[in-house]
Design a protein around this motif. Structure first.
Motif, PDB file in Angstrom:
ATOM      1  N   MET A 216      -7.590 -20.944  28.737  1.00 38.62           N
ATOM      2  CA  MET A 216      -6.426 -21.553  28.096  1.00 38.62           C
ATOM      3  C   MET A 216      -6.630 -21.707  26.590  1.00 38.62           C
ATOM      4  O   MET A 216      -5.691 -21.502  25.804  1.00 38.62           O
ATOM      5  CB  MET A 216      -6.106 -22.905  28.740  1.00 38.62           C
ATOM      6  N   ALA A 217      -7.840 -22.040  26.162  1.00 34.40           N
ATOM      7  CA  ALA A 217      -8.126 -22.191  24.730  1.00 34.40           C
ATOM      8  C   ALA A 217      -8.025 -20.846  24.010  1.00 34.40           C
ATOM      9  O   ALA A 217      -7.426 -20.759  22.930  1.00 34.40           O
ATOM     10  CB  ALA A 217      -9.507 -22.806  24.530  1.00 34.40           C
ATOM     11  N   VAL A 218      -8.590 -19.803  24.596  1.00 30.44           N
ATOM     12  CA  VAL A 218      -8.526 -18.469  23.978  1.00 30.44           C
ATOM     13  C   VAL A 218      -7.071 -18.020  23.866  1.00 30.44           C
ATOM     14  O   VAL A 218      -6.648 -17.500  22.825  1.00 30.44           O
ATOM     15  CB  VAL A 218      -9.377 -17.455  24.788  1.00 30.44           C
ATOM     16  N   TYR A 219      -6.296 -18.229  24.897  1.00 31.80           N
ATOM     17  CA  TYR A 219      -4.879 -17.869  24.890  1.00 31.80           C
ATOM     18  C   TYR A 219      -4.137 -18.613  23.781  1.00 31.80           C
ATOM     19  O   TYR A 219      -3.336 -18.026  23.045  1.00 31.80           O
ATOM     20  CB  TYR A 219      -4.265 -18.203  26.254  1.00 31.80           C
ATOM     21  N   THR A 220      -4.421 -19.893  23.646  1.00 32.94           N
ATOM     22  CA  THR A 220      -3.783 -20.698  22.599  1.00 32.94           C
ATOM     23  C   THR A 220      -4.145 -20.170  21.215  1.00 32.94           C
ATOM     24  O   THR A 220      -3.268 -20.008  20.357  1.00 32.94           O
ATOM     25  CB  THR A 220      -4.198 -22.177  22.731  1.00 32.94           C
ATOM     26  N   PHE A 221      -5.416 -19.872  20.981  1.00 28.50           N
ATOM     27  CA  PHE A 221      -5.840 -19.350  19.683  1.00 28.50           C
ATOM     28  C   PHE A 221      -5.202 -17.996  19.388  1.00 28.50           C
ATOM     29  O   PHE A 221      -4.802 -17.721  18.252  1.00 28.50           O
ATOM     30  CB  PHE A 221      -7.364 -19.251  19.596  1.00 28.50           C
ATOM     31  N   ILE A 222      -5.095 -17.157  20.396  1.00 26.47           N
ATOM     32  CA  ILE A 222      -4.463 -15.842  20.193  1.00 26.47           C
ATOM     33  C   ILE A 222      -2.990 -16.015  19.835  1.00 26.47           C
ATOM     34  O   ILE A 222      -2.499 -15.377  18.894  1.00 26.47           O
ATOM     35  CB  ILE A 222      -4.642 -14.952  21.440  1.00 26.47           C
ATOM     36  N   LEU A 223      -2.278 -16.858  20.569  1.00 30.07           N
ATOM     37  CA  LEU A 223      -0.859 -17.071  20.260  1.00 30.07           C
ATOM     38  C   LEU A 223      -0.662 -17.704  18.883  1.00 30.07           C
ATOM     39  O   LEU A 223       0.215 -17.272  18.125  1.00 30.07           O
ATOM     40  CB  LEU A 223      -0.199 -17.942  21.326  1.00 30.07           C
ATOM     41  N   VAL A 224      -1.465 -18.693  18.554  1.00 31.84           N
ATOM     42  CA  VAL A 224      -1.350 -19.327  17.236  1.00 31.84           C
ATOM     43  C   VAL A 224      -1.665 -18.309  16.140  1.00 31.84           C
ATOM     44  O   VAL A 224      -0.949 -18.226  15.137  1.00 31.84           O
ATOM     45  CB  VAL A 224      -2.259 -20.571  17.135  1.00 31.84           C
ATOM     46  N   GLY A 225      -2.707 -17.514  16.322  1.00 30.39           N
ATOM     47  CA  GLY A 225      -3.044 -16.484  15.344  1.00 30.39           C
ATOM     48  C   GLY A 225      -1.936 -15.463  15.184  1.00 30.39           C
ATOM     49  O   GLY A 225      -1.633 -15.023  14.066  1.00 30.39           O
ATOM     50  N   TYR A 226      -1.326 -15.090  16.276  1.00 33.52           N
ATOM     51  CA  TYR A 226      -0.233 -14.114  16.245  1.00 33.52           C
ATOM     52  C   TYR A 226       0.976 -14.680  15.511  1.00 33.52           C
ATOM     53  O   TYR A 226       1.595 -13.986  14.693  1.00 33.52           O
ATOM     54  CB  TYR A 226       0.137 -13.724  17.681  1.00 33.52           C
ATOM     55  N   VAL A 227       1.299 -15.944  15.763  1.00 37.22           N
ATOM     56  CA  VAL A 227       2.447 -16.580  15.109  1.00 37.22           C
ATOM     57  C   VAL A 227       2.168 -16.778  13.616  1.00 37.22           C
ATOM     58  O   VAL A 227       3.040 -16.533  12.772  1.00 37.22           O
ATOM     59  CB  VAL A 227       2.794 -17.919  15.795  1.00 37.22           C
ATOM     60  N   VAL A 228       0.970 -17.208  13.278  1.00 34.56           N
ATOM     61  CA  VAL A 228       0.626 -17.447  11.871  1.00 34.56           C
ATOM     62  C   VAL A 228       0.640 -16.134  11.082  1.00 34.56           C
ATOM     63  O   VAL A 228       1.043 -16.112   9.922  1.00 34.56           O
ATOM     64  CB  VAL A 228      -0.750 -18.146  11.764  1.00 34.56           C
ATOM     65  N   SER A 229       0.224 -15.053  11.707  1.00 37.58           N
ATOM     66  CA  SER A 229       0.174 -13.771  10.994  1.00 37.58           C
ATOM     67  C   SER A 229       1.532 -13.065  10.928  1.00 37.58           C
ATOM     68  O   SER A 229       1.659 -12.064  10.227  1.00 37.58           O
ATOM     69  CB  SER A 229      -0.847 -12.844  11.661  1.00 37.58           C
ATOM     70  N   ALA A 230       2.533 -13.589  11.603  1.00 36.68           N
ATOM     71  CA  ALA A 230       3.860 -12.947  11.622  1.00 36.68           C
ATOM     72  C   ALA A 230       4.609 -13.229  10.326  1.00 36.68           C
ATOM     73  O   ALA A 230       4.490 -14.307   9.742  1.00 36.68           O
ATOM     74  CB  ALA A 230       4.666 -13.457  12.804  1.00 36.68           C
ATOM     75  N   ASP A 231       5.381 -12.251   9.891  1.00 40.82           N
ATOM     76  CA  ASP A 231       6.195 -12.433   8.692  1.00 40.82           C
ATOM     77  C   ASP A 231       7.348 -13.398   8.961  1.00 40.82           C
ATOM     78  O   ASP A 231       7.628 -14.272   8.157  1.00 40.82           O
ATOM     79  CB  ASP A 231       6.754 -11.086   8.226  1.00 40.82           C
TER      80      ASP A 231
END
Length: 114
Positions: free
Chosen positions: A26-41
């Motif tokens: 669950m933590a890895v999934y959260t970090f991946i989603l947060v990273g994906y959202v932060v890197s989005a334009d």
């Protein structure tokens, strides 16, 4: 020795390990989603649709839903067996918990794969 048949693995060490592994998933999934959202334009429907239309994210999301179910069951089972001493009440609450977790699992499958 206490033999309780309602535990997930009937072994405290395995239950502890399952809790830690599911928390890690669950933590890895959260970090991946947060990273994906932060890197989005910019965030849009197309952004989210594209992300969750990917088979990889769907499988990972399903793995997270399974992790939530196992993690919640072990945690709630532990709390119920520690604090609810009335057997009938505890079994009723465990049944409600199992039904709610199965509904969550079914809902997750419907959302991810329909």
């Amino acid at each position: 020795m206490v033999d309780n048949v309602t535990g997930l693995s009937r072994n405290g060490v395995r239950d502890w390990l399952i809790q830690r592994v599911t928390a890690l998933v669950m933590a890895v999934y959260t970090f991946i989603l947060v990273g994906y959202v932060v890197s989005a334009d910019h965030l849009s429907y197309e952004f989210w649709h594209g992300l969750f239309h990917s088979t990889t994210i769907r499988v990972f999301s399903f793995l997270v839903v399974l992790s939530i179910v196992f993690h919640a069951w072990i945690g709630l089972w532990t709390v119920l067996t520690d604090y609810i001493k009335n057997t009938a009440l505890r079994l009723f609450l465990e049944l409600i918990t199992v039904l709610a977790l199965l509904a969550l699992l079914a809902w997750g499958v419907v959302i991810l794969w329909s």
